[in-house]
Design a protein around this motif. Structure first.
Motif, PDB file in Angstrom:
ATOM      1  N   ASN A   1      -8.255   1.720   1.400  1.00 47.64           N
ATOM      2  CA  ASN A   1      -7.758   2.159   2.536  1.00 47.64           C
ATOM      3  C   ASN A   1      -7.502   3.897   2.573  1.00 47.64           C
ATOM      4  OD1 ASN A   1      -8.138  -0.278   3.661  1.00 47.64           O
ATOM      5  ND2 ASN A   1      -6.257  -1.079   3.428  1.00 47.64           N
ATOM      6  N   LEU A   2      -7.084   4.315   1.568  1.00 47.25           N
ATOM      7  CA  LEU A   2      -6.575   5.566   1.521  1.00 47.25           C
ATOM      8  C   LEU A   2      -7.893   6.514   1.569  1.00 47.25           C
ATOM      9  CD1 LEU A   2      -4.323   7.571   1.009  1.00 47.25           C
ATOM     10  CD2 LEU A   2      -4.937   7.643  -1.446  1.00 47.25           C
ATOM     11  N   ALA A   3      -9.218   5.882   0.961  1.00 45.00           N
ATOM     12  CA  ALA A   3     -10.264   6.682   1.205  1.00 45.00           C
ATOM     13  C   ALA A   3     -10.613   7.007   2.635  1.00 45.00           C
ATOM     14  CB  ALA A   3     -11.552   5.993   0.380  1.00 45.00           C
ATOM     15  N   VAL A   4     -10.405   5.917   3.381  1.00 43.38           N
ATOM     16  CA  VAL A   4     -10.810   5.851   4.756  1.00 43.38           C
ATOM     17  C   VAL A   4      -9.770   7.180   5.437  1.00 43.38           C
ATOM     18  CG1 VAL A   4     -10.935   4.750   7.040  1.00 43.38           C
ATOM     19  CG2 VAL A   4     -11.465   3.575   4.886  1.00 43.38           C
ATOM     20  N   LEU A   5      -8.570   6.903   5.119  1.00 51.28           N
ATOM     21  CA  LEU A   5      -7.586   7.801   5.548  1.00 51.28           C
ATOM     22  C   LEU A   5      -7.845   9.065   5.315  1.00 51.28           C
ATOM     23  CD1 LEU A   5      -4.402   5.749   5.007  1.00 51.28           C
ATOM     24  CD2 LEU A   5      -5.127   6.119   7.342  1.00 51.28           C
ATOM     25  N   ASP A   6      -8.215   9.327   4.120  1.00 51.86           N
ATOM     26  CA  ASP A   6      -8.590  10.842   3.654  1.00 51.86           C
ATOM     27  C   ASP A   6      -9.771  11.389   4.502  1.00 51.86           C
ATOM     28  OD1 ASP A   6      -8.237  12.883   1.434  1.00 51.86           O
ATOM     29  OD2 ASP A   6     -10.338  12.324   1.367  1.00 51.86           O
ATOM     30  N   LYS A   7     -10.679  10.561   4.528  1.00 50.22           N
ATOM     31  CA  LYS A   7     -12.032  10.763   5.268  1.00 50.22           C
ATOM     32  C   LYS A   7     -11.476  11.342   6.699  1.00 50.22           C
ATOM     33  CE  LYS A   7     -16.746   9.457   6.502  1.00 50.22           C
ATOM     34  NZ  LYS A   7     -17.891   8.593   6.411  1.00 50.22           N
ATOM     35  N   ALA A   8     -10.813  10.342   7.417  1.00 42.82           N
ATOM     36  CA  ALA A   8     -10.550  10.741   8.927  1.00 42.82           C
ATOM     37  C   ALA A   8      -9.557  12.164   8.738  1.00 42.82           C
ATOM     38  CB  ALA A   8      -9.643   9.541   9.334  1.00 42.82           C
ATOM     39  N   ALA A   9      -8.921  12.292   8.167  1.00 40.76           N
ATOM     40  CA  ALA A   9      -8.003  13.389   8.071  1.00 40.76           C
ATOM     41  C   ALA A   9      -8.791  14.630   7.960  1.00 40.76           C
ATOM     42  CB  ALA A   9      -6.969  13.316   6.945  1.00 40.76           C
ATOM     43  N   ALA A  10      -9.911  14.430   7.314  1.00 42.08           N
ATOM     44  CA  ALA A  10     -10.690  15.795   6.922  1.00 42.08           C
ATOM     45  C   ALA A  10     -11.759  15.875   8.298  1.00 42.08           C
ATOM     46  CB  ALA A  10     -11.709  15.536   5.799  1.00 42.08           C
ATOM     47  N   GLU A  11     -11.975  15.120   9.053  1.00 45.70           N
ATOM     48  CA  GLU A  11     -12.652  15.367  10.492  1.00 45.70           C
ATOM     49  C   GLU A  11     -11.898  15.696  11.489  1.00 45.70           C
ATOM     50  OE1 GLU A  11     -14.632  11.215  10.535  1.00 45.70           O
ATOM     51  OE2 GLU A  11     -15.979  11.919   8.845  1.00 45.70           O
TER      52      GLU A  11
ATOM     53  N   GLN B   1       0.754  -1.167   0.120  1.00 44.33           N
ATOM     54  CA  GLN B   1       0.108  -0.092  -0.045  1.00 44.33           C
ATOM     55  C   GLN B   1       0.775   1.254   0.024  1.00 44.33           C
ATOM     56  OE1 GLN B   1      -3.754  -0.244   2.334  1.00 44.33           O
ATOM     57  NE2 GLN B   1      -3.007  -1.826   3.261  1.00 44.33           N
ATOM     58  N   VAL B   2       1.931   1.198   0.921  1.00 48.30           N
ATOM     59  CA  VAL B   2       2.777   2.485   0.894  1.00 48.30           C
ATOM     60  C   VAL B   2       3.468   2.794  -0.478  1.00 48.30           C
ATOM     61  CG1 VAL B   2       4.818   3.584   1.796  1.00 48.30           C
ATOM     62  CG2 VAL B   2       3.265   2.230   3.312  1.00 48.30           C
ATOM     63  N   ALA B   3       3.855   1.987  -1.086  1.00 50.08           N
ATOM     64  CA  ALA B   3       4.508   2.047  -2.531  1.00 50.08           C
ATOM     65  C   ALA B   3       3.258   2.615  -3.565  1.00 50.08           C
ATOM     66  CB  ALA B   3       5.064   0.764  -3.088  1.00 50.08           C
ATOM     67  N   ARG B   4       1.976   2.233  -3.339  1.00 49.06           N
ATOM     68  CA  ARG B   4       1.106   2.964  -4.187  1.00 49.06           C
ATOM     69  C   ARG B   4       0.878   4.364  -3.767  1.00 49.06           C
ATOM     70  NH1 ARG B   4       2.490  -2.277  -5.111  1.00 49.06           N
ATOM     71  NH2 ARG B   4       1.515  -3.051  -6.886  1.00 49.06           N
ATOM     72  N   TRP B   5       0.603   4.689  -2.647  1.00 46.16           N
ATOM     73  CA  TRP B   5       0.500   6.037  -1.934  1.00 46.16           C
ATOM     74  C   TRP B   5       1.555   7.031  -2.512  1.00 46.16           C
ATOM     75  CZ3 TRP B   5      -0.759   3.852   3.542  1.00 46.16           C
ATOM     76  CH2 TRP B   5      -1.991   3.303   3.472  1.00 46.16           C
ATOM     77  N   LEU B   6       2.744   6.407  -2.389  1.00 52.16           N
ATOM     78  CA  LEU B   6       4.071   7.158  -2.736  1.00 52.16           C
ATOM     79  C   LEU B   6       4.032   7.463  -4.288  1.00 52.16           C
ATOM     80  CD1 LEU B   6       6.952   5.497  -0.811  1.00 52.16           C
ATOM     81  CD2 LEU B   6       5.780   7.613  -0.186  1.00 52.16           C
ATOM     82  N   ASP B   7       3.592   6.582  -5.030  1.00 55.81           N
ATOM     83  CA  ASP B   7       3.475   6.515  -6.551  1.00 55.81           C
ATOM     84  C   ASP B   7       2.317   7.755  -6.813  1.00 55.81           C
ATOM     85  OD1 ASP B   7       5.679   4.906  -6.900  1.00 55.81           O
ATOM     86  OD2 ASP B   7       3.955   3.149  -7.506  1.00 55.81           O
ATOM     87  N   TRP B   8       1.489   7.909  -5.957  1.00 54.54           N
ATOM     88  CA  TRP B   8       0.138   8.981  -6.021  1.00 54.54           C
ATOM     89  C   TRP B   8       0.403  10.107  -5.523  1.00 54.54           C
ATOM     90  CZ3 TRP B   8      -3.755   4.576  -4.071  1.00 54.54           C
ATOM     91  CH2 TRP B   8      -3.848   3.584  -5.021  1.00 54.54           C
TER      92      TRP B   8
END
Length: 795
Positions: free
Chosen positions: A360-370, A32-39
């Protein structure tokens, strides 16, 4: 893949993907981390150290890894590192909980939103690895933190089986759990050259719970096969000795640590990928082997029933013996093996790290916005804390009632307090009706049968007006009939106090109605506060009136005054939450609610009989100081029942809500039992070791004759508390079958107790036996009753 908002993720884990013991956790994180870095996202990792690793490194743009501490000390070291500024500008914290939590909710210096990643529940692992000590470790390091500290935290997991475990065993809200299956690297794993000799492969960490001994059993049951074991771990020496003792040295190869680029060769030449683990959230090696065209064989545990399609991409078994049979059948049929392998490879193409990382990034993104969920807010959202708080409020309320008794006994003297006790006892009979109304109101409000918003406000306002009118009428009639009422109660010298009994009952109905509505609205805080306000109000109002010269009448009038003040405050609390009624119509009549309260009235009345009839019988049978001492011991023992009454204030509406939503309500009952046990077990221990000092301090040296019976009576009242909670649970589900069980025991108990003159201990033993019969009968009916409300998946 485009993401409009770039995140900085602070990742906390006990071991990263470069760690020799990284295992499936490390592979999952890397994928997952490798993809997040690529994005275009940034990731800061805090992980455990290991020999040869760099303390701080930046192996890729946007990625920084800080390593510190051992498998156990990484947790406090990570807390200290964050306090010193590591990841200070992170948008969200991703905390990996592999059996041990980082306890981030207690890190007041870390104001970031957080998400937890739990691969699977480790409760059984602790026991397997550490024995009895493991139960305590599992409780302190995993269950209690996840259950209470992480309330409201979003949780990522890797299979539906892990999801279900988190819900059923840790009692996490299912709406907070997000399942994302693990992916596989298509560029790394591909079919290889199958070995000519039948070859079984175990690839993973060498841990006790992985049960490699079973893989050796399977090997012994498959003639001509070999077993390759790849991986390291503390169970390695045990397995090596086992191989030697069984004489399997020529059939087993121990590879030790295997680099990622060598895994493909092992998967490719294996006939079957084999695992006998006692628990797996998903088992990543299943999908890696599948990508290489190799089917898997495993015991049907955890997420393995999801990663392996039995009979299509591999085989599953319920027992080690069945596993041996199924593996042997595949090995003896190469054509079948190839069919399973081809199907497994085709299925593996649908599991990608892109999908996992995106979900999982969608969940992290939502949590970061709250806003970050604070510990206080998380605890306030905890259903267990709510139930425990109500139990504590009820216990404190009854403690104040005990002070009430002591204060007015001294102020009024024996004769005066005798009159007050007669007045209060008469009112207690009326309380059953109010308690039943509270149960009915809580259930009907939770089911939305009384309306919502303005309509609920209109319904409650209408009922309040009716009760106030009834209060005025009843008060007028009672004053007119005060002398007959006073003689009926046995207090002819206090007619005004006797005239207040029925009006007090009407106020109690109003107060119970308000509390029930708030329970049904899931608003428990004012309910708990009202219990304390009422208790303090009774004490203070009565004390003021007695000191003003009103004596017994003043002491009793403090009760309706306290009820009135509490009802005014609760009315305001309800108005704040519902607003005005406007022109809304009432949802139903008060008469219909009262008519539907027959089951609560019957159940609570029978429970009241079981709780008090022994004291009455003992008074008649033996009388004197012994009866008084028995009554005092019974009062002390009932502290556990008071706790159950408080817990039930939460249990009934919550069980009603879950059942109405199609969810299994049984976890609510289980949670109630746990909270009861937390209070009851220490109380019973105190009763067992210090009954005489406790009785002497609480009631005086003259009332200690029944001290030896206190542990037995305490256990009896604990069992009754279980029955009480179960009755409330069944009322929540609309069930009434408990009535015949309680009715039979309530009829039998006074007859058995009256059959002869027993010792105090004998009376207590009979009470305990009968309470056990009642509790077992009611509990059996309650557990069976849930099937009518549970969804099909949990039946």
């Amino acid at each position: 893949m485009a993401h409009p908002r770039k995140l900085h993720i602070l990742l906390l884990t006990d071991r990263d993907w470069t760690h020799p013991q990284g295992g499936g956790t490390g592979t999952n994180l890397y994928g997952q981390v490798a993809r997040w870095l690529d994005w275009g996202h940034r990731v800061t990792v805090i992980a455990g150290d290991y020999p040869g690793a760099a303390r701080v490194e930046e192996p890729a743009p946007g990625l920084t890894i800080h390593r510190m501490g051992t498998r156990l000390t990484v947790f406090p070291r990570a807390a200290r590192a964050v306090a010193r500024g590591v990841g200070a500008d992170a948008d969200v914290v991703l905390e990996v909980i592999n059996g041990i939590a980082f306890f981030t909710p207690l890190w007041w210096w870390c104001k970031k939103p957080r998400v937890a990643l739990v691969h699977h529940v480790h409760q059984d692992h602790y026991v397997a690895e550490l024995g009895r000590r493991g139960r305590l470790a599992a409780l302190l390091l995993e269950y209690l933190p996840l259950r209470f500290l992480y309330q409201g935290t979003q949780v990522l997991t890797i299979s539906q089986a892990a999801h279900d475990d988190l819900v059923e065993r840790i009692h996490i809200d299912p709406e907070l759990i997000h399942v994302a299956y693990l992916g596989v690297e298509p560029s790394q794993f591909h079919p290889g050259q199958r070995s000519e000799q039948p070859t079984l492969l175990y690839l993973g960490r060498l841990k006790q719970y992985k049960r490699l001994e079973v893989t050796l059993d399977v090997l012994e049951g498959v003639p001509g096969a070999r077993l390759e074991i790849a991986g390291t771990g503390d169970w390695g020496p045990v397995i090596e000795r086992e191989i030697e003792e069984r004489g399997l040295q020529d059939r087993v190869t121990m590879h030790g640590f295997v680099p990622e680029d060598e895994k493909t060769d092992l998967y490719g030449r294996a006939w079957l990928n084999l695992t006998a683990s006692s628990a797996e959230g998903w088992c990543l090696t299943v999908m890696e082997a599948a990508a290489c065209g190799t089917p898997s064989a495993a015991l049907r545990v955890g997420g393995l029933a999801e990663s392996i399609v039995d009979g299509e991409t591999g085989v599953l078994a319920a027992t080690p013996e069945e596993l041996t049979e199924r593996v042997r059948a595949v090995v003896e049929d190469p054509e079948r093996r190839d069919e399973l392998g081809a199907a497994a490879q085709a299925r593996a193409r649908g599991f990608t790290w892109e999908n996992t990382a995106t979900a999982n990034l969608a969940v992290l993104d939502k949590a970061a916005a709250e806003p970050r969920l604070s510990l206080r807010r998380g605890l306030r959202q905890s259903e267990s804390v709510k139930a425990g708080g109500l139990a504590a409020a009820t216990l404190l309320s009854n403690g104040i009632q005990l002070i009430f008794t002591v204060v007015f006994t001294r102020l009024l003297g024996a004769d005066g307090y005798g009159s007050l006790a007669a007045l209060v006892s008469t009112f207690l009979i009326l309380m059953v009706g109010g308690q039943a109304i509270q149960v009915a109101a809580a259930r009907e409000t939770a089911l939305h049968h009384l309306g919502d918003g303005q309509r609920l406000a209109a319904t409650l306002n209408g009922w309040t007006r009716q009760l106030l009118i009834a209060f005025v009428i009843v008060t007028a009639l009672s004053i007119a009939l005060q002398d007959p009422l006073a003689h009926l109660v046995g207090v002819p010298e206090h007619p005004l106090a006797a005239a207040a009994i029925l009006p007090t009952g009407v106020l109690w109905l109003l107060l119970s109605l308000q509390r029930g509505a708030l329970q049904g609205m899931h608003t428990f805080f004012p309910v708990g506060v009202s219990l304390l306000v009422e208790a303090f109000g009774r004490l203070l109002c009565g004390l003021v009136l007695v000191l003003a010269g009103a004596e017994v009448t003043g002491a009793f009038l403090g009760t309706p005054l306290a009820f009135a003040l509490t009802a005014i405050w609760l009315g305001w609390e309800i108005h704040k939450r519902l607003g005005g009624a406007a022109n809304a119509k009432t949802a139903r009549t008060l008469r219909s609610l009262l008519a539907g309260a027959w089951a609560p009235i019957g159940g609570l009345a029978l429970l009241a009989i079981l709780q008090n009839v022994d004291v009455i019988v003992v008074k008649h049978q033996i009388g004197g100081d012994e009866a008084g001492s028995y009554a005092a011991a019974a009062v002390a023992a009932k502290a556990v029942v008071w706790v159950a009454i408080g817990i039930a204030l939460h249990l009934l509406p919550e069980a009603t809500r879950r059942a109405a939503a199609g969810l299994d309500p049984l976890p609510v009952l289980r949670r109630s039992f746990v909270i009861l046990a937390i209070i009851a077990v220490p109380a019973l221990a105190i009763f067992a070791v210090a009954s005489e000092p406790l009785m002497r301090i609480a009631f005086g040296a003259d009332l200690t004759q029944a001290a030896d019976a206190l542990p037995v009576l305490g256990l009896a009242m604990t069992v009754l508390a279980v029955a009480y909670l179960t009755v409330q649970y069944m009322l929540a589900l609309g069930r009434t079958s408990f009535l015949w069980v309680l009715g039979v025991v309530a009829v039998i108990e006074p007859f058995l107790l009256s059959m002869g003159t027993f010792t105090i201990m004998s009376y207590a033993a009979v009470v305990l036996a009968l309470q056990c019969v009642a509790a077992v009968g009611v509990l059996a009916l309650g557990l069976r009753a849930r099937s009518a409300f549970a969804p099909a998946s949990v039946r």
